[in-house]
Design an enzyme around this catalytic site. Sequence first.
Site, PDB file in Angstrom:
ATOM      1  N   ARG A   1       0.359  -1.379  -0.083  1.00 22.44           N
ATOM      2  CA  ARG A   1      -0.255   0.096   0.252  1.00 22.44           C
ATOM      3  C   ARG A   1       1.014   0.947  -0.086  1.00 22.44           C
ATOM      4  O   ARG A   1       0.502   2.015  -1.200  1.00 22.44           O
ATOM      5  CB  ARG A   1      -0.562   0.361   1.825  1.00 22.44           C
ATOM      6  CG  ARG A   1      -1.997  -1.038   1.369  1.00 22.44           C
ATOM      7  CD  ARG A   1      -3.038  -1.423   2.285  1.00 22.44           C
ATOM      8  NE  ARG A   1      -3.730  -1.933   1.795  1.00 22.44           N
ATOM      9  CZ  ARG A   1      -4.924  -2.372   2.968  1.00 22.44           C
ATOM     10  NH1 ARG A   1      -5.105  -1.838   3.579  1.00 22.44           N
ATOM     11  NH2 ARG A   1      -6.040  -2.788   2.666  1.00 22.44           N
TER      12      ARG A   1
ATOM     13  N   GLU B   1      -5.528  -2.312  16.644  1.00 18.74           N
ATOM     14  CA  GLU B   1      -5.299  -1.325  15.898  1.00 18.74           C
ATOM     15  C   GLU B   1      -4.399  -0.329  17.008  1.00 18.74           C
ATOM     16  O   GLU B   1      -3.412   0.208  16.735  1.00 18.74           O
ATOM     17  CB  GLU B   1      -6.202   0.022  15.509  1.00 18.74           C
ATOM     18  CG  GLU B   1      -5.253   0.545  14.100  1.00 18.74           C
ATOM     19  CD  GLU B   1      -6.230   1.226  12.970  1.00 18.74           C
ATOM     20  OE1 GLU B   1      -4.935   2.107  11.906  1.00 18.74           O
ATOM     21  OE2 GLU B   1      -6.675   0.859  12.958  1.00 18.74           O
TER      22      GLU B   1
END
Length: 624
Positions: A443, A579
């Site tokens: 990414r 996260e």
Amino acid sequence: MKPGTYNVKAKGHGSSFMPMKVTLSATDIENISIDSSAETKGIADEVFRRLPQQIIANQTLNVDVISGATISSRGVIDGVAQAIDEAGGEANKWKQRAKPIAKSDKDEEYNVDVVVIGAGGAGLAAATRTIQNDQKVIILEKYPQIGGNTARAGGPLNAAEPEWQGKFKALAGEKESLAKLAALPIDQIDLEYRLDFQKLQKQINAYLESGANYLFDSTLLHEIQTYLGGKRIDLNGNEIHGNYELVNKLVNNAFASVQWLTNLGVEFDRNDVAMPVGALWRRGHKPVEPMGYAFIKVLGEWLRDHGATILTETRAKHLIIENGQVKGVLAENNGKQVTVHAPKVILTSGGFGANTKMVQKYNTYWAQIADNIATTNSPAITGDGIALGQEAGAALVGMGFIQLMPVSDPETGELFTGIQTPPENFIMVNQKGERFVNEFAERDTLAKAAIANGTLFYLIADNKIKATAYNTTEESLAAQVKAGTLFKADTLAELAEKIGAEPATLVNTINKYNSYVDDGYDPEFNKSAFNLKCEVAPFYATPRKPAIHHTMGGLKINSKGQVLNQDDQVITGLFAAGEVAGGLHAGNRLGGNSLADIFTFGRIAADTACSQLISDTTNNSPQN
């Protein structure tokens, strides 16, 4: 007003319009029916449940929008207003009526075994495991509905399952990628990973020498790709790579997460191996029901069926800390205080991708994070758990590494507008109509290439490629074409004109790409895997631009999900998963690894917490 049922359309979150039926009497709003089928499930469900109830019960349009779903909230209000105006009423006066009176409840206090902060995928997994371990749990969620970022996820969960994957053919380019990986010099591999890398080399070479043509995978390949995919150097020359214990724990327990979810009721599509953007390999287990909502629906229903207490609109403000041990949480719900006493606290509140100021504060990877950059995140993801962990002295790791999702909506940051296909079918062109990158890459590689090419770019698709897209309907595509947010044409030359590119350039670009698919090799950008050519009309161009997607840094944890302090000592009573925790993904997260992370470490953190509770009970029993 003229009594009757009025058909209106209002702007929604994930689609250009929401059909609504509003039934009016001469003086009252009697019923509101909303067709939200085109909306992304799990994003604004609470809007469609709560707002019609409030409007009808109080006969007013002066109602508060639902946090995190402002567009859909306003869409519902505007739709009812449109119906009132069509009936000859005056909607503006309805908007000026008195607001519903909020309840003035007393402060609340709870005593449980485990309190989970954040009701996204990691939090729901942790809560589910807590109940499965026969412990009492309460979940605090600051937003009106559960789901967090998981509800916005694409759905594929990375887990190596070689027996299943081996039933699928290898794509052109995949064997070459394996050979390239196996040929890496051992001195390019960090010491703790070298033994595993050498084992992987033997696996790859045996597969290549066999002449087999199936999709190869192993937990070792998943491990090394996760490690290398996250190994990065920041703007200050500091190198980071994933903590070996965390990476190893992830890849060796990810498939167990798939099995666990299956047993709870999540149905996975066994007819295709999925791969999200930047995953590097096809190992995604994708739910049959679209997107991450499939997980939230099943876990949410399981928890409610098993008596879990879920407090929404309840924001954790502070940890209760006594003698260096975490003992619970002080929270707030619409002005009242909520106190939860619990010997174990699990932080699952997500990262800080919706907090641009915080991203800018910590960023050491990107030259600039613009003030107006979009995000794919839920507005709830603002770093609350980081601050809570720091109250207890938690160490932070990898905070400067921010992931940009390269293929985001230029205006909203959403992932699933336009035509979003698996990366093997990506054809990315810049504003000139030229390809500029290996579309199968990580990414950050894609985002950097996009930024270098003017930031805005287009995903090109034909009718066959369109059929492989996620969460796409003909109705939503037609609405986007009409709105000018998606471009459609019968020829590539015409499509080029619509995006402002030179027709001959785009036609030449696609012709070359098609020849690379035929040859199974891309001499321009060495694309790692190919599938479909682009040659069947109609043709589409989806505008894309990088947006903030994931924050790799967070609270430092060990492989048991325990939060560590500055001296790498366990903070008693505090755990983290998902996260909010750092150290696993290092400088760049592979697509599909987030869902593997949240369900794996959500389970692990809960199991660790519960085993300690059971041990404490045993040690404190009278016979001991």
